[in-house]
Motif scaffolding. Sequence first.
Motif, PDB file in Angstrom:
ATOM      1  N   LYS A   1       1.012  -1.110   0.059  1.00 17.15           N
ATOM      2  CA  LYS A   1       0.035   0.116   0.231  1.00 17.15           C
ATOM      3  C   LYS A   1       0.756   1.229   0.095  1.00 17.15           C
ATOM      4  CE  LYS A   1      -3.967   1.924   2.257  1.00 17.15           C
ATOM      5  NZ  LYS A   1      -4.981   1.921   3.375  1.00 17.15           N
ATOM      6  N   ILE A   2       2.056   1.163   0.716  1.00 17.46           N
ATOM      7  CA  ILE A   2       3.082   2.206   0.696  1.00 17.46           C
ATOM      8  C   ILE A   2       4.079   2.224  -0.303  1.00 17.46           C
ATOM      9  CG2 ILE A   2       2.415   2.872   3.040  1.00 17.46           C
ATOM     10  CD1 ILE A   2       4.883   1.628   3.905  1.00 17.46           C
ATOM     11  N   ASN A   3       3.980   1.195  -1.190  1.00 17.46           N
ATOM     12  CA  ASN A   3       5.108   1.080  -2.284  1.00 17.46           C
ATOM     13  C   ASN A   3       6.374   0.628  -1.726  1.00 17.46           C
ATOM     14  OD1 ASN A   3       3.134   1.569  -4.508  1.00 17.46           O
ATOM     15  ND2 ASN A   3       3.202   3.613  -3.923  1.00 17.46           N
ATOM     16  N   CYS A   4       6.309  -0.096  -0.674  1.00 18.59           N
ATOM     17  CA  CYS A   4       7.615  -0.263   0.098  1.00 18.59           C
ATOM     18  C   CYS A   4       8.085  -1.662  -0.500  1.00 18.59           C
ATOM     19  CB  CYS A   4       7.441  -0.603   1.441  1.00 18.59           C
ATOM     20  SG  CYS A   4       8.884  -0.968   2.262  1.00 18.59           S
ATOM     21  N   ASN A   5       9.078  -2.139  -0.731  1.00 18.04           N
ATOM     22  CA  ASN A   5       9.596  -3.194  -1.341  1.00 18.04           C
ATOM     23  C   ASN A   5      10.284  -4.332  -0.345  1.00 18.04           C
ATOM     24  OD1 ASN A   5       9.109  -2.664  -4.161  1.00 18.04           O
ATOM     25  ND2 ASN A   5      10.968  -1.484  -4.500  1.00 18.04           N
ATOM     26  N   ILE A   6      10.125  -3.787   0.974  1.00 18.96           N
ATOM     27  CA  ILE A   6      10.607  -4.850   1.921  1.00 18.96           C
ATOM     28  C   ILE A   6       9.639  -5.959   1.867  1.00 18.96           C
ATOM     29  CG2 ILE A   6      10.654  -5.089   4.451  1.00 18.96           C
ATOM     30  CD1 ILE A   6      11.369  -2.054   4.618  1.00 18.96           C
ATOM     31  N   LYS A   7      10.216  -7.185   2.070  1.00 15.96           N
ATOM     32  CA  LYS A   7       9.618  -8.683   1.802  1.00 15.96           C
ATOM     33  C   LYS A   7       9.294  -8.769   3.114  1.00 15.96           C
ATOM     34  CE  LYS A   7      12.173  -9.878  -2.212  1.00 15.96           C
ATOM     35  NZ  LYS A   7      13.146 -10.993  -2.873  1.00 15.96           N
ATOM     36  N   SER A   8       7.903  -9.519   3.353  1.00 11.75           N
ATOM     37  CA  SER A   8       7.339 -10.029   4.354  1.00 11.75           C
ATOM     38  C   SER A   8       7.090 -11.420   4.104  1.00 11.75           C
ATOM     39  CB  SER A   8       5.955  -9.285   4.849  1.00 11.75           C
ATOM     40  OG  SER A   8       5.180 -10.023   5.683  1.00 11.75           O
ATOM     41  N   VAL A   9       7.722 -12.388   4.473  1.00 13.38           N
ATOM     42  CA  VAL A   9       7.881 -13.558   4.379  1.00 13.38           C
ATOM     43  C   VAL A   9       7.709 -14.552   5.570  1.00 13.38           C
ATOM     44  CG1 VAL A   9       8.796 -15.735   2.874  1.00 13.38           C
ATOM     45  CG2 VAL A   9       9.481 -13.154   2.371  1.00 13.38           C
ATOM     46  N   CYS A  10       6.952 -15.779   5.603  1.00 11.24           N
ATOM     47  CA  CYS A  10       6.886 -16.671   6.542  1.00 11.24           C
ATOM     48  C   CYS A  10       7.210 -18.071   6.328  1.00 11.24           C
ATOM     49  CB  CYS A  10       5.367 -16.685   6.780  1.00 11.24           C
ATOM     50  SG  CYS A  10       4.731 -17.469   8.503  1.00 11.24           S
ATOM     51  N   ALA A  11       7.665 -18.709   7.503  1.00 17.71           N
ATOM     52  CA  ALA A  11       8.042 -20.219   7.316  1.00 17.71           C
ATOM     53  C   ALA A  11       7.773 -20.913   8.399  1.00 17.71           C
ATOM     54  CB  ALA A  11       9.709 -20.223   7.062  1.00 17.71           C
ATOM     55  N   ALA A  12       7.545 -22.199   8.350  1.00 17.14           N
ATOM     56  CA  ALA A  12       7.317 -23.253   9.390  1.00 17.14           C
ATOM     57  C   ALA A  12       8.263 -24.202   9.434  1.00 17.14           C
ATOM     58  CB  ALA A  12       5.852 -23.760   9.326  1.00 17.14           C
ATOM     59  N   PRO A  13       8.779 -24.864  10.448  1.00 18.30           N
ATOM     60  CA  PRO A  13       9.945 -25.965  10.724  1.00 18.30           C
ATOM     61  C   PRO A  13       9.240 -27.279  10.414  1.00 18.30           C
ATOM     62  CG  PRO A  13       9.464 -25.182  12.704  1.00 18.30           C
ATOM     63  CD  PRO A  13       8.595 -24.513  11.862  1.00 18.30           C
ATOM     64  N   GLY A  14       7.953 -27.531  10.404  1.00 18.79           N
ATOM     65  CA  GLY A  14       7.336 -28.920  10.354  1.00 18.79           C
ATOM     66  C   GLY A  14       7.566 -29.328  11.663  1.00 18.79           C
ATOM     67  N   LEU A  15       7.753 -30.746  11.938  1.00 17.78           N
ATOM     68  CA  LEU A  15       7.659 -31.252  13.174  1.00 17.78           C
ATOM     69  C   LEU A  15       9.538 -31.485  13.354  1.00 17.78           C
ATOM     70  CD1 LEU A  15       6.034 -32.350  15.555  1.00 17.78           C
ATOM     71  CD2 LEU A  15       6.022 -34.611  14.389  1.00 17.78           C
ATOM     72  N   SER A  16       9.906 -30.920  14.251  1.00 20.67           N
ATOM     73  CA  SER A  16      11.376 -30.653  14.500  1.00 20.67           C
ATOM     74  C   SER A  16      11.781 -31.030  15.854  1.00 20.67           C
ATOM     75  CB  SER A  16      12.127 -29.659  14.035  1.00 20.67           C
ATOM     76  OG  SER A  16      11.819 -29.267  12.606  1.00 20.67           O
ATOM     77  N   THR A  17      12.810 -31.867  15.993  1.00 22.31           N
ATOM     78  CA  THR A  17      13.294 -32.319  17.450  1.00 22.31           C
ATOM     79  C   THR A  17      14.298 -31.096  18.150  1.00 22.31           C
ATOM     80  OG1 THR A  17      14.995 -33.702  16.564  1.00 22.31           O
ATOM     81  CG2 THR A  17      12.981 -34.835  17.246  1.00 22.31           C
ATOM     82  N   THR A  18      13.457 -30.441  19.014  1.00 19.63           N
ATOM     83  CA  THR A  18      14.252 -29.474  19.627  1.00 19.63           C
ATOM     84  C   THR A  18      13.963 -29.514  21.096  1.00 19.63           C
ATOM     85  OG1 THR A  18      12.490 -27.884  19.698  1.00 19.63           O
ATOM     86  CG2 THR A  18      13.802 -27.757  17.754  1.00 19.63           C
ATOM     87  N   ASN A  19      14.509 -28.827  22.170  1.00 23.53           N
ATOM     88  CA  ASN A  19      14.421 -28.790  23.615  1.00 23.53           C
ATOM     89  C   ASN A  19      12.986 -28.202  23.692  1.00 23.53           C
ATOM     90  OD1 ASN A  19      17.012 -30.045  24.030  1.00 23.53           O
ATOM     91  ND2 ASN A  19      18.121 -27.675  24.158  1.00 23.53           N
TER      92      ASN A  19
END
Length: 207
Positions: free
Chosen positions: A96-114
């Motif tokens: 809307k403000i003609n800004c070229n910054i990218k807004s992106v999303c990601a998900a890790p799936g099912l991952s073994t972390t603490n």
Amino acid sequence: FDIQMQTNHLSHFLLLSLIFPLIETAQDKRNDARIITHSSLARQGSALQAKYFQQGGNLGGDGSSMMCGGARWERYHQTKLANCVFTHALNKRLKKINCNIKSVCAAPGLSTTNLQQNTFNNGGMSDGCCGNIFIMKYAQSAADGSLGILKASFGNDVQSGEFYEPQGLTGIGGLPTLITNSKSEINEKQGDLLWKCSEEAIKATWL
């Protein structure tokens, strides 16, 4: 505020509202600045509700069942859906403000972390058929889970508004791939609700 919403969304919203001029400077200098949001498979479920962005209330109690409607997991779901909705709401406002910054999303799936083990040890994940700590036996490594975030952050072909998730069955594991979000995840009314509630929470307007 609910500690999960504060940790997973509101604090990030506040931080970005404060440092956004620096991100604009980076875009001007490098012609590629990105705001990457970390969502989850847990985003899938009920629609966003304003009460999860507000102060006060027990928000459903303290149930710890992952698959049988435990309140802790519903609160977590709301935060991870908020991450996804935020990505698209931000993308809309940037365009809307003609800004070229990218807004992106990601998900890790099912991952073994603490995260999972700590959650279990602290009583936030029940054992047994409705727990389910046993599902982590089918998880990929934390390193493999990071691939979606890396793709979103550094991929040459990444566009604003995109979402990356493992390509395996139900998004649990595999190489990151571009996916199509559900209607609820890109719903403009949900985005406007999130933005309104988030601005009220931080007591400031942004974009």
